[in-house]
Design an enzyme around this catalytic site. Structure first.
Site, short mmCIF file in Angstrom:
data_model
loop_
_atom_site.label_atom_id
_atom_site.label_comp_id
_atom_site.label_asym_id
_atom_site.label_seq_id
_atom_site.Cartn_x
_atom_site.Cartn_y
_atom_site.Cartn_z
N GLN A 34 64.47 -112.08 -33.73
CA GLN A 34 65.41 -112.98 -33.37
C GLN A 34 66.63 -112.79 -34.13
OE1 GLN A 34 64.77 -115.57 -31.07
NE2 GLN A 34 62.95 -114.04 -30.73
N HIS B 255 69.37 -111.16 -31.88
CA HIS B 255 70.24 -111.56 -31.09
C HIS B 255 71.69 -111.44 -31.40
CE1 HIS B 255 67.96 -113.77 -27.91
NE2 HIS B 255 66.96 -113.72 -28.66
N GLU C 77 65.43 -124.10 -33.80
CA GLU C 77 65.10 -123.86 -32.54
C GLU C 77 63.84 -123.31 -32.27
OE1 GLU C 77 67.00 -120.85 -28.93
OE2 GLU C 77 67.65 -120.50 -30.99
N HIS C 78 63.61 -122.30 -33.03
CA HIS C 78 62.21 -121.68 -32.81
C HIS C 78 61.32 -121.93 -34.07
CE1 HIS C 78 64.68 -119.03 -30.09
NE2 HIS C 78 63.64 -119.49 -29.37
N ASP D 68 60.41 -116.60 -25.16
CA ASP D 68 61.48 -116.38 -24.36
C ASP D 68 61.39 -115.48 -23.28
OD1 ASP D 68 63.23 -116.94 -26.78
OD2 ASP D 68 63.63 -115.04 -27.67
N HIS E 296 80.46 -163.25 -13.63
CA HIS E 296 78.90 -163.15 -13.55
C HIS E 296 78.07 -164.43 -13.28
CE1 HIS E 296 80.43 -159.46 -15.49
NE2 HIS E 296 79.31 -158.71 -15.54
#
Length: 427
Positions: free
Chosen positions: A250, A253, A318-319, A352, A412
């Site tokens: 990862q 990335h 995230e992961h 992924d 109202h």
């Protein structure tokens, strides 16, 4: 006690980088809003060296891209899309419309209505993210979105055939070869040649994420995606090589992608740096992964499972990959994560690319309050009410009138009082 053995870069450094991105994005969005197609073409030519006659691919151009992709690769794309589509359809089936009679003659309900049009951004900068086309286009299609615009930058000065094929096979109605902020702006704001969409989805670099943030409100968005994050939770049962490969898998990335090892094993914590160094000697993406690990990698040592859970929830990654003797504990106890990967037989790359869950996930601790992209993100849950008897309208109206008077809303109150006067004794 929780101890940080290796820390990432400071919050101040992150903030300084964000300020420059905000200013750049604001200027491009304003330009596209004012000049439309001319601004889109200017920024595409300037930033990507790309200025074709039309950014929208014709049917023949799409067919040529698909035809240029080897059949085994198309089979893999179809397989991945089958997994993603199947899971999205199962999720959609769980979202049922509701109608209940709450009082005699009073019916309340909701319907799950697909968003009318969606712009799906597919990154193609450092890596051509073919899988991102599956995650957005296929899922939007499963939700019932009527118009899907898919957009990806050129790769090497041409449309990337596999990305185009994935968009087409996934069900995109319009395919654009256009990248960056100008692409997101064109889809959201519209131009002379492109109708605007109602919602933007898909990951991207810091500039794309900032563009989505600034456009939110004018259009809907899925979430604000920052650099890819991964957290490995491990104990003494974890193989250091597995941990190293999964951290770097990862980290590649981008140079700002956090990769964190959270462990109760002193031996593992001390072994992983050497295992990472060994992997970096042969990894083709080592230049990026090394920078990410050196600047954003962390190793955190805990004493108990309770500390692992609390620290993992604080990080809200995230992961989250769990390689412990009993991974099920973390499924049952953790609350803040984008996606969980339980046990050594699975990994983030499966999620992924192919296994079927969606890879567009919350970053920057947003997992504290949201999940990732899924079929439900493309649906609006809209309520309705129906009163079928005079008696029910009077009963509700009398209470409503008193509550409106309490708050000082005379108009109202008259809405309620009119019904009470009209329907009391009418039947």
């Amino acid at each position: 006690m929780i101890r940080a053995l290796k820390a990432g870069r400071s919050q101040q450094a992150k903030a300084e980088a964000s300020a420059e991105v905000r200013a750049t994005v604001e200027a491009i969005l304003a330009d596209v809003g004012e000049r439309g197609d001319a601004a889109v073409r200017h920024h595409s030519a300037s930033l990507d060296g790309w200025s074709p006659d039309s950014f929208v691919l014709s049917r023949s151009e799409i067919e040529a891209c698909v035809a240029s992709v080897p059949e085994p690769m198309l089979d893999d794309i179809r397989f991945a899309q089958e997994q993603i589509r199947g899971f999205a359809i199962a999720q959609r089936a769980a979202l049922t419309d509701v109608e209940v009679e709450t009082l005699p003659g009073v019916f309340l309900g909701h319907r799950n209505i697909p968003v009318g049009s969606v712009g799906c951004y597919v990154p193609g900068g450092r890596y051509p993210m073919v899988a991102s086309a599956h995650m957005s286009v296929v899922t939007a299609k499963a939700a019932g979105v009527e118009r899907i615009v898919a957009c990806a930058p050129p790769v090497g000065g041409t449309p990337h055939p596999a990305i185009v094929a994935a968009m087409h096979l996934g069900g995109a109605d319009e395919i654009l070869v256009l990248g960056g902020v100008q692409a997101v702006a064109a889809m959201a704001l519209g131009t002379e040649t492109l109708e605007p969409v109602d919602m933007l989805v898909g990951p991207g670099n810091a500039y794309v994420a900032e563009a989505k943030r600034q456009l939110f409100g004018r259009v809907g968005i899925d979430l604000l995606a920052g650099p890819t994050e991964t957290l490995i939770i491990a104990d003494e049962t974890c193989d250091p090589e597995l941990a190293a490969v999964d951290l770097l898998g990862q980290a590649e990335h981008g140079p700002t992608s956090p990769a964190v090892l959270l462990t109760t094993s002193q031996e593992l914590a001390e072994s992983v740096p050497a295992a990472i160094a060994a992997e970096l000697k042969w990894l083709p993406t080592a230049d990026v992964a090394r920078t990410a690990w050196e600047e954003c990698g962390e190793i955190i040592l805990c004493e108990t499972v309770d500390e692992l859970v609390s620290e993992a929830d604080r990080i809200a990654s995230e992961h989250v990959q769990v390689m412990t003797a009993d991974p099920q504990v973390f499924l049952e106890r953790m609350r803040n994560y984008g996606a969980l990967f339980l046990g050594p037989r699975t990994n983030v790359a499966y999620g992924d690319k192919v296994i079927g869950t969606n890879h567009t996930l919350p970053t920057m601790r947003a997992a504290r309050y949201t999940g990732g992209l899924w079929v439900g993100k493309f649906l609006k849950t809209c309520t309705y009410q129906r009163v079928e008897s005079d008696e029910a309208s009077v009963a509700i109206g009398e209470v409503c009138s008193r509550l409106c008077e309490l708050e000082g809303f005379a108009g109202h109150k008259e809405q309620a009082d009119l019904r009470v006067r009209r329907y009391r004794g009418a039947s």
